[in-house]
Scaffold this motif. Sequence first.
Motif, PDB file in Angstrom:
ATOM      1  N   UNK A 120       0.847  -1.196   0.000  1.00 28.81           N
ATOM      2  CA  UNK A 120       0.000   0.000   0.000  1.00 28.81           C
ATOM      3  C   UNK A 120       0.877   1.239   0.000  1.00 28.81           C
ATOM      4  N   UNK A 121       0.591   2.192  -0.883  1.00 30.51           N
ATOM      5  CA  UNK A 121       1.375   3.424  -0.951  1.00 30.51           C
ATOM      6  C   UNK A 121       0.927   4.409   0.123  1.00 30.51           C
ATOM      7  N   UNK A 122       1.861   5.234   0.577  1.00 31.26           N
ATOM      8  CA  UNK A 122       1.578   6.252   1.586  1.00 31.26           C
ATOM      9  C   UNK A 122       2.105   7.592   1.089  1.00 31.26           C
ATOM     10  N   UNK A 123       1.240   8.611   1.121  1.00 29.27           N
ATOM     11  CA  UNK A 123       1.619   9.969   0.760  1.00 29.27           C
ATOM     12  C   UNK A 123       1.526  10.839   2.011  1.00 29.27           C
ATOM     13  N   UNK A 124       2.651  11.427   2.408  1.00 31.24           N
ATOM     14  CA  UNK A 124       2.704  12.310   3.564  1.00 31.24           C
ATOM     15  C   UNK A 124       2.729  13.745   3.064  1.00 31.24           C
ATOM     16  N   UNK A 125       1.649  14.507   3.304  1.00 28.70           N
ATOM     17  CA  UNK A 125       1.559  15.886   2.855  1.00 28.70           C
ATOM     18  C   UNK A 125       2.185  16.783   3.911  1.00 28.70           C
ATOM     19  N   UNK A 126       3.221  17.548   3.507  1.00 30.16           N
ATOM     20  CA  UNK A 126       3.975  18.352   4.453  1.00 30.16           C
ATOM     21  C   UNK A 126       4.185  19.748   3.888  1.00 30.16           C
ATOM     22  N   UNK A 127       4.378  20.721   4.804  1.00 34.16           N
ATOM     23  CA  UNK A 127       4.460  22.122   4.407  1.00 34.16           C
ATOM     24  C   UNK A 127       5.684  22.779   5.050  1.00 34.16           C
ATOM     25  N   UNK A 128       6.275  23.735   4.342  1.00 35.61           N
ATOM     26  CA  UNK A 128       7.424  24.458   4.862  1.00 35.61           C
ATOM     27  C   UNK A 128       8.699  24.083   4.128  1.00 35.61           C
ATOM     28  N   UNK A 129       9.778  24.759   4.498  1.00 31.67           N
ATOM     29  CA  UNK A 129      11.069  24.559   3.838  1.00 31.67           C
ATOM     30  C   UNK A 129      12.007  23.650   4.624  1.00 31.67           C
ATOM     31  N   UNK A 130      11.669  23.318   5.872  1.00 30.46           N
ATOM     32  CA  UNK A 130      12.536  22.458   6.678  1.00 30.46           C
ATOM     33  C   UNK A 130      12.465  21.025   6.170  1.00 30.46           C
ATOM     34  N   UNK A 131      13.595  20.322   6.252  1.00 27.19           N
ATOM     35  CA  UNK A 131      13.670  18.933   5.813  1.00 27.19           C
ATOM     36  C   UNK A 131      14.356  18.116   6.907  1.00 27.19           C
ATOM     37  N   UNK A 132      13.570  17.401   7.683  1.00 26.29           N
ATOM     38  CA  UNK A 132      14.133  16.545   8.725  1.00 26.29           C
ATOM     39  C   UNK A 132      14.522  15.194   8.116  1.00 26.29           C
ATOM     40  N   UNK A 133      15.452  14.458   8.750  1.00 28.60           N
ATOM     41  CA  UNK A 133      15.806  13.121   8.251  1.00 28.60           C
ATOM     42  C   UNK A 133      14.578  12.224   8.169  1.00 28.60           C
ATOM     43  N   UNK A 134      14.497  11.439   7.119  1.00 29.43           N
ATOM     44  CA  UNK A 134      13.321  10.611   6.894  1.00 29.43           C
ATOM     45  C   UNK A 134      13.721   9.357   6.128  1.00 29.43           C
ATOM     46  N   UNK A 135      12.971   8.293   6.336  1.00 34.20           N
ATOM     47  CA  UNK A 135      13.196   7.044   5.611  1.00 34.20           C
ATOM     48  C   UNK A 135      12.222   6.893   4.450  1.00 34.20           C
ATOM     49  N   UNK A 136      11.536   7.977   4.073  1.00 35.56           N
ATOM     50  CA  UNK A 136      10.619   7.918   2.938  1.00 35.56           C
ATOM     51  C   UNK A 136      11.372   7.529   1.670  1.00 35.56           C
TER      52      UNK A 136
END
Length: 269
Positions: free
Chosen positions: A167-183
């Motif tokens: 199953x696919x997952x889309x995480x909608x996020x806002x802003x210019x910050x980019x935290x570490x992620x395993x996406x």
Amino acid sequence: MHSSGQQSRLAALRAVIADIERKPALLERRAGFEPEADGGFPALGGGLVQEVFTDAARNGGASLAFALGQGQALLTARRPALLYLQLIGDEQFFGLPYGPGLWGFGFDPARLVMVRAQDMAELLWATEEALACTAAAAIVTDIGGAPGPLDFTASRRLGLRAVESGTSLFLLRYGRARAPSAAHLRWHLSPRASGSGAFDRRAPGAWRWQVRLERGARIKHRGEWLLEWTENGFATLPVRSGQPQRRRDGAALSGAVPAALADRLSQTA
């Protein structure tokens, strides 16, 4: 000669390894992304976690449309639904999917299941549980900015669950910050001026987005696409065209005039 204790530990270790080998490999999912031969936006399969970033929350509708456009292509008879998860109260800030608007997008609102959560921890828990639902083609979760509970470990858990379930997952996020992620994929999305209307070239036409792939595990290609929505899904336009400008015909108006209600309709209809 091995003692009975050593043999038991070896047997347990072999069982653990066999269980790991039976599960889908995360790297196999990550390696499957390649652009189309003609440079068009690719049709992405299921089992991916995609972060969709846009600079301002007012562009949330464009992000949702981008996610629904991909999710719609994943719908099948066995996976007939998409889930949209949101925090309680966020509908007054971000808004809600609008049924007639979904129809205009070519999406049946009956296929969209909406879920509300009390707080971010509950939202992430509901997202992880929803990924295990085999009737869902995709999950869209409205995250917002950079919440503390969504750390690298949490995103890793979501990625493993997505790969395992398909199953696919889309995480909608806002802003210019980019935290570490395993996406698996991270997009930067900007809405663009729509194309011309079908019956009036000065009227708004099909929706358009500009998307840039910021990060993708084991993906060498860093693509950027200008997309337009059609009845057959995303169409790719030349990026060099920049922001499309609507055609302007005739001289400037001398003052305020009433706008026609619709093409070929009387203003008093």
